[in-house]
Design an enzyme around this catalytic site. Structure first.
Site, PDB file in Angstrom:
ATOM      1  N   ASN A  12      17.694  38.993 -28.229  1.00  0.00           N
ATOM      2  CA  ASN A  12      16.904  38.109 -29.095  1.00  0.00           C
ATOM      3  C   ASN A  12      17.126  38.308 -30.589  1.00  0.00           C
ATOM      4  O   ASN A  12      16.645  37.524 -31.392  1.00  0.00           O
ATOM      5  CB  ASN A  12      15.411  38.264 -28.793  1.00  0.00           C
ATOM      6  N   GLU A  29      21.225  31.071 -27.609  1.00  0.00           N
ATOM      7  CA  GLU A  29      20.071  30.424 -26.968  1.00  0.00           C
ATOM      8  C   GLU A  29      19.325  29.639 -28.056  1.00  0.00           C
ATOM      9  O   GLU A  29      18.905  28.512 -27.881  1.00  0.00           O
ATOM     10  CB  GLU A  29      19.170  31.496 -26.359  1.00  0.00           C
ATOM     11  N   TRP A  83       3.528  40.614 -17.882  1.00  0.00           N
ATOM     12  CA  TRP A  83       4.822  40.342 -18.528  1.00  0.00           C
ATOM     13  C   TRP A  83       5.434  41.676 -18.962  1.00  0.00           C
ATOM     14  O   TRP A  83       6.582  41.968 -18.682  1.00  0.00           O
ATOM     15  CB  TRP A  83       4.633  39.414 -19.739  1.00  0.00           C
ATOM     16  N   ARG A 142       3.670  32.456 -20.924  1.00  0.00           N
ATOM     17  CA  ARG A 142       4.638  32.749 -19.869  1.00  0.00           C
ATOM     18  C   ARG A 142       4.431  31.829 -18.674  1.00  0.00           C
ATOM     19  O   ARG A 142       3.353  31.257 -18.514  1.00  0.00           O
ATOM     20  CB  ARG A 142       4.490  34.220 -19.403  1.00  0.00           C
ATOM     21  N   ASP A 182      18.230  32.951 -15.313  1.00  0.00           N
ATOM     22  CA  ASP A 182      17.362  33.387 -16.413  1.00  0.00           C
ATOM     23  C   ASP A 182      16.281  34.338 -15.889  1.00  0.00           C
ATOM     24  O   ASP A 182      16.021  35.392 -16.474  1.00  0.00           O
ATOM     25  CB  ASP A 182      16.746  32.144 -17.068  1.00  0.00           C
ATOM     26  N   HIS A 229       8.387  43.016 -30.568  1.00  0.00           N
ATOM     27  CA  HIS A 229       8.487  41.583 -30.238  1.00  0.00           C
ATOM     28  C   HIS A 229       7.693  40.804 -31.291  1.00  0.00           C
ATOM     29  O   HIS A 229       7.879  41.019 -32.475  1.00  0.00           O
ATOM     30  CB  HIS A 229       7.971  41.372 -28.808  1.00  0.00           C
ATOM     31  N   SER A 285      15.170  43.897 -28.153  1.00  0.00           N
ATOM     32  CA  SER A 285      15.950  44.972 -27.523  1.00  0.00           C
ATOM     33  C   SER A 285      17.064  45.468 -28.443  1.00  0.00           C
ATOM     34  O   SER A 285      17.282  46.680 -28.577  1.00  0.00           O
ATOM     35  CB  SER A 285      16.554  44.473 -26.208  1.00  0.00           C
TER      36      SER A 285
END
Ligand code: SFD
Ligand code: AMP
Length: 624
Positions: free
Chosen positions: A62, A126, A216, A247, A349, A386, A433
């Site tokens: 990400n 993405e 999650w 989610r 995914d 995040h 990450s």
């Protein structure tokens, strides 16, 4: 306890944790350690190959800035994070990670992580910052490099770190226990790098009963970083900035690929698109509400308003998105081929990162190209890497940090010799990450420098170690001494089992501290009641009991969650405004108040007095 062997390990740098940040720290520390004759030791509560948030793998990286391709600049990344966090971010830290993160991604590729490429050989994005990967073995690949760099002789797996050791105002090591053998560990170190992830199950999850354990965020990250740094007396920041991800409902499948790659819409049960129909609401949260992308909390908020008005469920329109892309592929044959390709990407995914979501699709006859799936706002998590921001307050790098944010070594907390990275360091969101790995590298380099420049081994008080050993192993003693008082090992007048304790904590947080049941809303009085109840829970934590080593770990995980909870409640209570609707709403201060609250809320627990302190710290912008 007589049958518990005490194992003493003396090292220079101790890395606590084995996740993304710790793996980054391991490779960098190993490199600098060789040059400087420094010993590095790493301890993980689990096995590094599959430990931490990336255990199941991931389907995207990400954070990738793409500097070598001239795609973006570090300044662009800082602006993106500042916008997403409604102005509250440490720009020096975000910049520092952004300028290093690409090299981490290039290392991943060198180690064998498959990153998607287009026909020209460029990475497939993405979104602007996100790269698609075949990531089911992401953690295995990253851990392998870390293990090779440090050597297994320097790595302790399945050892649960509980408490810091201090020598005055300096860190001196850590203590913990093996979750498989009767061994109590005492690690003596000159510097400690904390990278034990964030926290889940502080709040009551949506999945209870037969679904308990599904969340999650992985259930094994229990607030160890927050507990460790708080107990060491470190100043903490953004403890109010929880993360609530939207989610796929019940399987918790991430939405990024759907919104960004497949460009799907989310609509309510009546077909309305809340991002369009509720656009005017964004004016209230200007300037952030009017910027692009709309901050994650505000995207949540618009969907929540639909739910509060009885317009649920909300659906991710997977069928619409897939059909739209397929039909734009050309003639019927090309469209069919494209449809097959998209179908397999949709399943991959989830199979790469949240396998349980794929299982739920299979179990409930969902074919994403035919049927939309429900999405929902999950329970709150603490994950500063995040879109949350909680973590320790750390020094910035010398060349970027204003003097207010700089005290000697990059990523060192306010406790001498204690470094933090990933979810353990605060106010530097959106590192994910890859950025966590990069930050681990940054912090480890500084920590090795600290060891070189501070050669004396801190003193460890033997009596204090004995006291900690007794306290940490007490739940086992308590169980043995009282188990005969009842025929059910889970119910006893003299002790409380960790699961029951966790339920009690979750009820307090859910009902009083803006959890799911309270529709993410709270006020001063509810928070004060939460603090009162948390105080009683803290008293009862001394009665935690464990049948075996596994339950002993569960006991300490829940004590750690309780401390994370208290830091959170105190921080939401202190910040008298609503800045992140969609994460939480202060009903008594329903508006954003930039004049008084465009500041960091920091807190500290003083190990000498046992008292909490709360204060504001200024936001100093380094990017125009
Ligand atoms: O799409 C102790 N994340 C995603 N990041 C991405 O880059 N791409 C994605 O696709 C991502 N998605 C995602 C993500 C997370 C999750 C849970 C899901 C999906 C389902 C975020 C990243 O995973 C996250 O930012 C990083 O992993 C953070 O790294 P770090 O190192 O701060 O935390 P960790 O990796 O969880 O590691 C923690 C380690 O600590 C150990 N540990 N060790 C000893 N003693 C204790 N007491 C300990 N407590 C914990 C753990 O075992 C672990 O080794 S998407 O949804 O956004
Ligand atoms: P998620 O799967 O929600 O964790 O998102 C993965 C990445 O995509 C993160 O960087 C998110 O901030 C980003 N993202 C997810 N949804 C959106 C959206 N609707 N608009 C912009 N960015 C998004």
């Amino acid at each position: 306890m007589a049958d518990f062997q005490t194992v003493e390990v003396t090292t220079d740098l101790l890395i606590c944790g084995g996740g993304m940040a710790a793996c980054g720290a391991a490779i960098e520390a190993a490199y600098w350690a060789k040059k400087n004759n420094i010993k590095v030791t790493l301890v993980d509560k689990a096995a590094m190959d599959r430990s931490g948030a990336v255990a199941m793998g991931l389907s995207a990286i990400n954070q990738y800035v793409g500097i070598r391709d001239g795609e973006n600049t570090c300044e662009d990344y800082v602006k993106y994070v500042r916008q997403d966090l409604m102005g509250i971010t440490r720009e020096d830290l975000v910049y520092s990670i952004a300028r290093h993160v690409d090299s981490t991604v290039h290392l991943y590729e060198k180690w064998g992580l498959p990153i998607w490429k287009d026909e020209k050989g460029n990475y497939v994005h993405e979104g602007r910052w996100q790269l698609m990967i075949n990531g089911e073995s992401y953690k295995v690949v990253v851990a392998e490099a870390a293990k090779n760099a440090l050597g297994m002789d320097n790595i302790y797996e399945r050892v649960f770190i509980v408490e810091p050791l201090l020598d005055g105002d300096r860190i001196a090591g850590a203590v913990g226990f093996s979750v498989r053998e009767n061994k109590f560990y005492v690690f003596k170190a000159k510097a400690v790098l904390v990278a034990m992830g964030g926290a889940v199950h502080v709040f009551r999850p949506r999945s209870v009963g037969e679904g308990l354990g599904r969340a999650w965020y992985p259930p094994w990250n229990s607030g160890s970083s927050a507990y460790f740094t708080l107990k060491a007396g470190a100043e903490m920041t953004c403890q109010e900035v929880r993360f609530i991800p939207v989610r796929f409902k019940d399987g918790y499948g991430p939405v990024g690929a759907w919104f960004l790659l497949f460009k799907a819409r989310a609509t309510n049960a009546f077909g309305g698109d809340y991002m369009v129909e509720r656009k005017d609401e964004l004016n209230k949260w200007a300037p952030y509400g009017l910027g692009k992308p709309v901050p994650a909390n505000l995207r949540n908020w618009l969907g929540m308003l639909d739910i509060f008005e009885g317009k649920g469920p909300i659906y991710m329109r997977t069928e619409e998105a897939i059909q739209k892309i397929a039909s734009s592929a050309g003639d019927e044959k090309a469209a069919k081929k494209k449809l097959k390709e998209l179908e397999s990407e949709a399943w991959e995914d989830f199979l790469d990162m949240t396998i349980s979501q794929a299982i739920l699709w299979a179990a409930t006859n969902v074919q994403p190209e035919e049927k939309a799936s429900e999405i929902a706002a999950a329970e709150p998590y603490f994950i500063g890497s995040h879109s949350g921001a909680s973590g320790a307050w750390v020094s910035g790098p010398e060349d970027l940090a204003p003097k207010e944010y700089f005290w000697g070594y990059t990523n060192m907390a306010t406790v001498k010799g204690m470094f933090c990275a990933g979810d353990a360091s605060g106010a530097s969101s959106h590192k994910f990450s890859s950025g966590s790995h990069a930050e681990g590298r940054i912090a480890a380099k500084a920590a090795v420098k600290f060891c070189v420049e501070n050669k004396d081994q801190p003193k460890v008080d033997g009596a204090k170690v004995e006291e900690l050993k007794k306290k940490i192993l007490n739940p086992l003693e308590l169980f043995e001494a009282n188990k005969k008082l009842s025929s059910d090992p889970n119910i006893n007048p003299n002790f409380i089992k960790p699961k029951m304790f966790m339920f009690r904590l979750q009820k307090i947080m859910d009902e009083y501290s803006a959890g799911v049941v309270a529709q993410f809303s709270t006020n001063k009085y509810l928070l004060e009641r939460a603090l009162e109840l948390l105080g009683m829970l803290r008293e009862d934590s001394e009665k935690l009991a464990a049948e075996d080593l596994h339950e002993l770990m569960r006991c300490w995980e829940n004590v750690q969650r309780m401390w994370q909870a208290e830091a959170h409640v105190r921080s939401i209570h202190f910040r008298e405004e609503t800045r992140w609707p969609g994460y939480y709403f202060r009903a008594d201060y329903p508006k954003m108040d930039d004049k008084n609250w465009k500041v960091f809320v920091n807190c500290k627990w003083d190990p000498k007095t046992g008292k909490w302190e709360m204060y504001k710290r200024p936001i100093i912008s380094i990017v125009a």
